[in-house]
Design a protein around this motif. Structure first.
Motif: not given
Lengths: 335, 377
Positions: A1-4, B64-65, B295-299, B305-310
């Protein structure tokens, strides 16, 4: 997935931000605050040239041929910069009202019982007859209230109303009904019921995008102030009470961002309604928290915080407020 | 911005769905919450089925996806969640995989994947909760062993665990983050005492673990001595990645059930209740999109996993509590009856703003590490 953001989308966003910083920086912003109701036509045409209004028109019709995600990024930047003017109405009129796409024609639109920028507009969509100017809470958004009681004769006033449709031409001083309401044209104009008429999903989404711009900007302003302002011998951002206000600002903005961007991809009315609810909250509550972080400065006319809050209030009223979205989602849940 | 999945990801989803439809009807009945041996057998049995079908390592080696799709589809199909395998699959396992020696990986990872051994977590202590680095359980070196004395708390599945991932203090003189070591402790070692803790929901979910001169071989140390804090960070970032995917799917289902119940009870005419549920739907739609964004960021960042987790955890834990407050509103007087659905869930939702980092700690993390505000105290 490329949701960015794709590289092109990131470049578009950077380009719009740069354009707005150059053409509508802080000085221009404060000048606009000091001259309420005046629309900068030079800037408006520059926005038109940059494709602000023609963004989603097909290239064969002289547009830029981009989609909702790109429009969302552009409107987010506009919201961030507090760019004044009937941006949404003119954007939505591009391809329908002659001159809207290029920025030559400024278009206002009746939205429920309110009209933004009526006096500055060359054309108005919907029936603004009998509209009365309000003393707008937002110095950057002049407002009229449509107060015509049902059955009253429309009084021609202000700009010429144009009906929607590609062949639309100004038809004289008679108000035409807004699109989506099929009543015969004539001297009697029925203002759309603010609760019954479902708002245009694209308008809802782009409003959410503007709110998202505010949400992101007020988070930055709060953090900048919390880093710079010293009390008790240290930056106030070192105090947890202030830190946690700032953290909540980010959480609301980033949650709204995911919802707004996803709605731009799916274009699903329920996703759009959800995005709007989240973005309204992120903008209004965010601006209030930003004001709180600014302390006494936040209560002054000089600080820009109040401009963000007031604009967020104006946008939050569009489409009759938040009730529509919540009802739409409730109906989808129960369906 | 693209919310679509690649053909191979869709194929993974289709095969998984097919497999779930085939095996879920063959599952034994769910054991009662008080039946620890039954729960252990059930959860390990499910992991064994995953292993046989080739899904055992999905938390470790899948993108991650694919992990997102796995968690989404298993929840939608009503499959069991990790349960007793939680620490093995999502904490200790990934830590050993990242930091262990080849011998340690060969010794501990296959039994986790095959559903043969249960791990528990010995991190928190009565006096070291949010301030985990202040932990005091002491490990003294004696020949080829560490001798461990102290106590741990909030240890889930301790009654039925084979192993415990344990944080101990090996150098009391060092700065507190630098004197900690990560050990794998067998739960049947002499000197280990487990005392169950009842939660406010009445269930025996946690335990206290008392350690009295427990001998743990030095060979069970993962990472260097006094490097345990860094080793642990690998684990914690795992937890804040895709840990709540299945729960968001489940919350959206509960919300639809609440709407149906409200309608059946003739309360759909109440605008306030209706809109409250509508706004919660907006909330969970957004949380699902935020998950896809993270998940896309992690991909893009190679699986970290990035800061988005918090950000996600702060919003989600609050939203979950709001969901069950709305459930109480739908239930009316029945919200006080423990035999009604959602009443126990309302109680257990109270832990969400506390467990795995309180909301207050999470806000401080967001403020200092993401927003770059000066460090307070």
């Amino acid at each position: 997935m490329r949701f960015r953001l794709t590289d092109d989308q990131a470049a578009l966003r950077a380009g719009v931000r740069e354009l707005l910083e150059r053409r509508f920086g802080r000085q221009a912003l404060r000048a606009a605050v000091d001259a309420p109701g005046r629309l900068d036509r030079v800037l408006w045409r520059a926005l038109g040239e940059a494709g602000f209004f023609a963004l989603r028109l097909p290239e064969r019709d002289g547009g830029v041929g981009l989609g909702l995600p790109e429009a969302v990024l552009v409107f987010e930047e506009a919201g961030r910069a507090l760019l004044p003017g009937p941006l949404l109405a003119t954007h939505l009129a591009a391809g329908t009202v002659p001159g809207a796409a290029s920025g030559e024609t400024v278009v206002a639109a009746v939205d429920g019982e309110l009209v933004e920028w009526l006096d500055a507009a060359d054309a108005v969509r919907g029936d603004a007859s009998g509209a009365v100017a309000l003393r707008s809470v937002d110095p950057l958004t002049p407002l009229h209230r449509v107060t015509a009681p049902p059955g009253a004769a429309a009084v021609p006033r202000g700009p010429i109303a144009v009906p929607p449709g590609p062949e639309a031409v100004p038809t004289g001083p008679v108000a035409a009904p807004p699109d989506a309401v099929s009543v015969p044209s004539g001297p009697v104009a029925v203002p759309p019921d603010p609760v019954a008429a479902p708002p245009d999903p694209v308008a809802v989404l782009l409003t959410a995008a503007e709110q998202l711009g505010t949400a992101g900007r007020v988070c930055e302003l709060a953090v900048e102030h919390a880093r710079a302002r010293q009390q008790f011998g240290r930056p106030i951002g070192a105090f947890q009470a202030v830190q946690h206000l700032c953290a909540d600002l980010l959480v609301r903005a980033e949650t709204a961002r995911a919802a707004v961007y996803a709605a731009a991809v799916t274009a699903d009315p329920a996703d759009i309604a959800a995005a709007r609810l989240l973005a309204d909250e992120a903008a209004v509550q965010g601006a209030r928290d930003c004001l709180q972080v600014h302390g006494g400065m936040g209560f002054t006319w000089e600080a820009d915080v109040h401009l963000h809050l007031k604009r967020a209030w104006v946008r939050a009223r569009r489409g009759g407020g938040s009730a529509h979205g919540a009802e739409l989602l409730a109906a989808a849940l129960a369906g | 911005m693209d919310l679509s999945y690649a053909p191979e990801e869709e194929e993974f989803r289709a095969r998984l769905r097919e497999w779930l439809a085939e095996v879920l009807p063959t599952l034994p009945g769910k054991p009662s919450p008080d039946d620890w041996p039954g729960r252990r057998a059930y959860d390990l049995g499910w992991q064994r089925m995953l292993y046989d079908a080739g899904y055992a390592g999905v938390h470790w080696d899948a993108s991650p996806t694919l992990r997102l799709i796995f968690l989404e589809e298993t929840e939608k199909a009503g499959a069991p969640y990790v349960g007793a395998n939680f620490v093995g699959l999502l904490h200790a396992g990934p830590t050993i995989a990242a930091e262990g020696t080849p011998g340690q990986r060969a010794r501990w990872l296959p039994p986790i994947l095959r559903g043969e051994q249960v791990w528990c977590q010995g991190f928190s202590e009565p006096d070291a909760g949010s301030d985990l680095a202040s932990l005091r359980t002491r490990a003294r070196r004696d020949g080829d062993d560490y001798v461990v004395t102290g106590s741990k708390i909030w240890t889930s599945h301790a009654e039925v665990a084979d192993w415990c991932e344990l944080l101990v203090r090996t150098d009391p003189a060092a700065p507190r983050h630098r004197g900690i070591t990560w050990l794998a402790m067998p739960m049947d070692a002499e000197g280990v005492t487990v005392r169950p803790l009842r939660t406010l929901a009445g269930s025996p979910e946690f335990a206290e673990v008392f350690l009295d001169e427990v001998r743990v071989p030095v060979a069970n140390r993962v990472g260097e001595e006094n490097d345990g804090w860094r080793v642990t960070q690998v684990t914690l970032s795992f937890e804040r990645g895709t840990a709540f995917v299945g729960e968001v799917v489940a919350c959206r289902r509960v919300l639809r059930e609440l709407a149906r119940t409200a309608r059946e009870d003739g309360r759909w005419g109440e605008p306030e209740l209706r809109r409250r549920l509508g706004r919660l739907d907006a909330e969970f739609r957004a949380l699902w999109r935020l998950t896809q964004w993270n998940v896309s960021e992690a991909e893009a960042s190679g699986g970290v996993p990035g800061a988005g987790g918090s950000v996600f955890k702060l919003r989600y834990s609050h939203a979950r509590q709001e969901l069950y407050e709305a459930a109480a509103e739908v239930l009316g007087p029945d919200c006080l009856d423990l035999d009604r659905p959602w009443v126990l869930d309302r109680l257990s939702s109270l832990s969400y703003t506390i467990a795995a980092g309180t909301s207050q700690i999470q806000r401080t993390i967001v403020a200092e590490r993401i927003l770059g505000l000066p460090r307070g105290r």
